[in-house]
Structure formats: structure tokens, C-alpha cells
Write a protein that holds these residues in place. Structure first.
Motif, mmCIF file in Angstrom:
data_model
loop_
_atom_site.group_PDB
_atom_site.id
_atom_site.type_symbol
_atom_site.label_atom_id
_atom_site.label_comp_id
_atom_site.label_asym_id
_atom_site.label_seq_id
_atom_site.Cartn_x
_atom_site.Cartn_y
_atom_site.Cartn_z
ATOM 1 N N ASN A 136 -18.727 21.109 -26.468
ATOM 2 C CA ASN A 136 -18.754 20.393 -27.752
ATOM 3 C C ASN A 136 -20.109 19.722 -27.990
ATOM 4 O O ASN A 136 -20.209 18.516 -28.162
ATOM 5 C CB ASN A 136 -17.624 19.379 -27.843
ATOM 6 N N VAL A 137 -21.138 20.547 -27.986
ATOM 7 C CA VAL A 137 -22.520 20.111 -28.146
ATOM 8 C C VAL A 137 -22.918 20.149 -29.616
ATOM 9 O O VAL A 137 -22.561 21.067 -30.346
ATOM 10 C CB VAL A 137 -23.450 21.058 -27.341
ATOM 11 N N LEU A 138 -23.664 19.136 -30.038
ATOM 12 C CA LEU A 138 -24.311 19.121 -31.349
ATOM 13 C C LEU A 138 -25.806 19.017 -31.113
ATOM 14 O O LEU A 138 -26.249 18.282 -30.228
ATOM 15 C CB LEU A 138 -23.848 17.924 -32.177
ATOM 16 N N PHE A 139 -26.592 19.746 -31.917
ATOM 17 C CA PHE A 139 -28.038 19.717 -31.698
ATOM 18 C C PHE A 139 -28.799 19.904 -33.000
ATOM 19 O O PHE A 139 -28.245 20.333 -34.004
ATOM 20 C CB PHE A 139 -28.462 20.791 -30.696
ATOM 21 N N PHE A 140 -30.083 19.535 -32.937
ATOM 22 C CA PHE A 140 -31.036 19.872 -33.988
ATOM 23 C C PHE A 140 -31.740 21.142 -33.543
ATOM 24 O O PHE A 140 -32.309 21.183 -32.456
ATOM 25 C CB PHE A 140 -32.083 18.773 -34.198
ATOM 26 N N ALA A 141 -31.665 22.152 -34.377
ATOM 27 C CA ALA A 141 -32.373 23.399 -34.080
ATOM 28 C C ALA A 141 -33.806 23.265 -34.559
ATOM 29 O O ALA A 141 -34.093 22.568 -35.530
ATOM 30 C CB ALA A 141 -31.686 24.571 -34.770
ATOM 31 N N MET A 180 -15.437 16.691 -34.301
ATOM 32 C CA MET A 180 -16.566 17.583 -34.582
ATOM 33 C C MET A 180 -16.862 17.660 -36.084
ATOM 34 O O MET A 180 -18.023 17.636 -36.492
ATOM 35 C CB MET A 180 -16.331 18.975 -34.013
ATOM 36 N N ALA A 181 -15.836 17.736 -36.913
ATOM 37 C CA ALA A 181 -16.060 17.827 -38.364
ATOM 38 C C ALA A 181 -16.761 16.575 -38.875
ATOM 39 O O ALA A 181 -17.711 16.655 -39.659
ATOM 40 C CB ALA A 181 -14.735 18.048 -39.092
ATOM 41 N N GLU A 182 -16.326 15.419 -38.416
ATOM 42 C CA GLU A 182 -16.966 14.162 -38.821
ATOM 43 C C GLU A 182 -18.413 14.117 -38.331
ATOM 44 O O GLU A 182 -19.311 13.686 -39.047
ATOM 45 C CB GLU A 182 -16.184 12.971 -38.275
ATOM 46 N N ALA A 183 -18.627 14.588 -37.111
ATOM 47 C CA ALA A 183 -19.981 14.603 -36.559
ATOM 48 C C ALA A 183 -20.889 15.492 -37.400
ATOM 49 O O ALA A 183 -22.032 15.125 -37.694
ATOM 50 C CB ALA A 183 -19.947 15.078 -35.116
ATOM 51 N N PHE A 184 -20.399 16.663 -37.792
ATOM 52 C CA PHE A 184 -21.199 17.529 -38.651
ATOM 53 C C PHE A 184 -21.492 16.871 -39.986
ATOM 54 O O PHE A 184 -22.582 17.024 -40.534
ATOM 55 C CB PHE A 184 -20.511 18.884 -38.868
ATOM 56 N N THR A 185 -20.532 16.133 -40.514
ATOM 57 C CA THR A 185 -20.751 15.429 -41.783
ATOM 58 C C THR A 185 -21.878 14.421 -41.646
ATOM 59 O O THR A 185 -22.740 14.304 -42.518
ATOM 60 C CB THR A 185 -19.454 14.733 -42.239
ATOM 61 N N VAL A 186 -21.900 13.692 -40.530
ATOM 62 C CA VAL A 186 -22.979 12.725 -40.281
ATOM 63 C C VAL A 186 -24.314 13.457 -40.194
ATOM 64 O O VAL A 186 -25.293 13.077 -40.840
ATOM 65 C CB VAL A 186 -22.710 11.929 -38.977
ATOM 66 N N ALA A 246 -25.702 15.253 -29.208
ATOM 67 C CA ALA A 246 -24.507 14.712 -28.554
ATOM 68 C C ALA A 246 -23.785 15.839 -27.834
ATOM 69 O O ALA A 246 -23.896 17.006 -28.223
ATOM 70 C CB ALA A 246 -23.585 14.067 -29.582
ATOM 71 N N GLU A 247 -23.061 15.485 -26.805
ATOM 72 C CA GLU A 247 -22.241 16.460 -26.090
ATOM 73 C C GLU A 247 -20.911 15.826 -25.750
ATOM 74 O O GLU A 247 -20.766 14.604 -25.774
ATOM 75 C CB GLU A 247 -22.955 16.966 -24.847
ATOM 76 N N GLN A 248 -19.944 16.677 -25.456
ATOM 77 C CA GLN A 248 -18.585 16.227 -25.167
ATOM 78 C C GLN A 248 -17.988 15.426 -26.324
ATOM 79 O O GLN A 248 -17.239 14.478 -26.123
ATOM 80 C CB GLN A 248 -18.533 15.422 -23.861
ATOM 81 N N VAL A 249 -18.368 15.803 -27.544
ATOM 82 C CA VAL A 249 -17.777 15.176 -28.724
ATOM 83 C C VAL A 249 -16.333 15.678 -28.789
ATOM 84 O O VAL A 249 -16.099 16.883 -28.713
ATOM 85 C CB VAL A 249 -18.538 15.566 -30.016
#
Length: 187
Positions: free
Chosen positions: A90-95, A144-150, A136-139
């Protein structure tokens, strides 16, 4: 005992602090901010180059390669999109959109590593490597949907430079050595 080593590029202070304002998805849990990596993995926001999971690696050989790479000039970097990896982390990143300078730096590093006998994993080889900066990781999956919205509200692109190159040991992440790009360390 170390589980492995990684070589990383570190951003200029403006780029390191720009991507997100401090914001929590849920009070006391995940902070989506340029500083999130500091909170989650106790390291600076970075761009990970090759990782090595073999405990028999001599970190001094890797440190010498990092020193050699520091002769390169600062590398232009641009965060251009957000993303995730489709796995259980459950990783989020800037590409990043890889500049020619970044691709050349990466290729030079891989050549130096191969010359010293290091095996580079498929995901980190030129032509396969996808450069990104962990946010972020381990979200939790439900967030995840809220994190993408942010993240979607972040005004991209952000431009800056990779100013330092370093060697880390993991897990947990511990910086072993770093140096500014565009310098020649004095022995």
C-alpha cells in the motif's frame, strides 16, 4: 544484521519540503507530507537507485562507488504525477519524469556496480527502473482513496535537484554515508 543496502539520491531543501503540507489522513496515523518518509522509515525523502538484499555485500565497496558518483553534477528532478504499486505494501509515491541527466547518472551507477561485481535486480536495471519518491507506505486499504484525494490536490509538477548521493542499510533504514554531488571527497 543488515537485510540489504540501497543507494539513494537526496533532494535540495526546497524540493524536499515542497510536495505536501503536513496533513494527517487520520489523527495520529499516516502523515502525507514530504516529511512522511522521515516519520515512516526514519530517512530523508529520496529517490532510490539500486537495492541489494545480499547480506554478504561489503558496504565499503559500495561506499567507494558512491564516492565516485559524487563527482557528477546535481541532477535535475521533476515530480510530475502520483502513483501506487499494486501489491500489499500500500505504497503511495510521487513519480518523476526522468531527465536525460537522471538516466545517465543511473546508467553510470549501474555500470560502476557491475564493474565491481554487484548483481543489479531487474527492477533497478536501466530500461526497467521506475524512479519515484515514497510518500507513504502501509496505508490502510480503506484509506487509499482518501490518500489519493489528498495527493491529487498537490500542484504538480515540482522541479528541483538531487544534491546528494548516499548509501543506506536496511531494515530499519540507516544512512551509512552521503556526500554532495559535484564534489570530490578528500581522502
Amino acid at each position: 544484521m543488515s537485510q540489504g543496502y540501497g543507494i539513494e539520491l537526496y533532494f535540495d531543501p526546497a524540493m524536499e519540503n515542497q510536495p505536501l503540507k503536513t496533513r494527517s489522513l487520520e489523527p495520529g496515523t499516516y502523515w502525507l507530507t514530504a516529511k512522511s518518509v522521515l516519520i515512516l522509515s526514519k530517512s530523508n525523502p529520496d529517490l532510490t537507485l539500486p537495492l541489494f538484499s545480499c547480506p554478504l555485500i561489503d558496504p565499503l565497496k559500495l561506499e567507494n562507488i558512491v564516492k565516485t558518483m559524487s563527482y557528477n553534477a546535481a541532477v535535475p528532478i521533476s515530480f510530475t504525477s502520483i502513483g501506487t504499486i499494486p501489491d500489499d505494501r500500500n505504497v503511495l509515491f510521487f513519480a518523476l519524469t526522468p531527465s536525460m541527466a537522471l538516466l545517465q547518472f543511473h546508467s553510470q551507477l549501474c555500470d560502476a556496480l557491475k564493474k565491481e561485481g554487484f548483481e543489479i535486480g531487474e527492477d533497478y536495471r536501466p530500461g526497467s527502473w521506475i524512479p519515484y519518491c515514497l510518500v507513504a507506505e502501509q496505508v490502510p486499504k480503506a484509506q487509499m482513496a482518501e490518500a489519493f484525494t489528498v495527493l491529487r490536490d498537490v500542484k504538480l509538477p515540482y522541479y528541483g535537484y538531487a544534491m546528494d548521493v548516499g548509501l543506506v542499510e536496511f531494515s530499519p533504514v540507516r544512512k551509512l554515508y552521503s556526500t554532495m554531488l559535484g564534489t570530490k571527497d578528500e581522502e
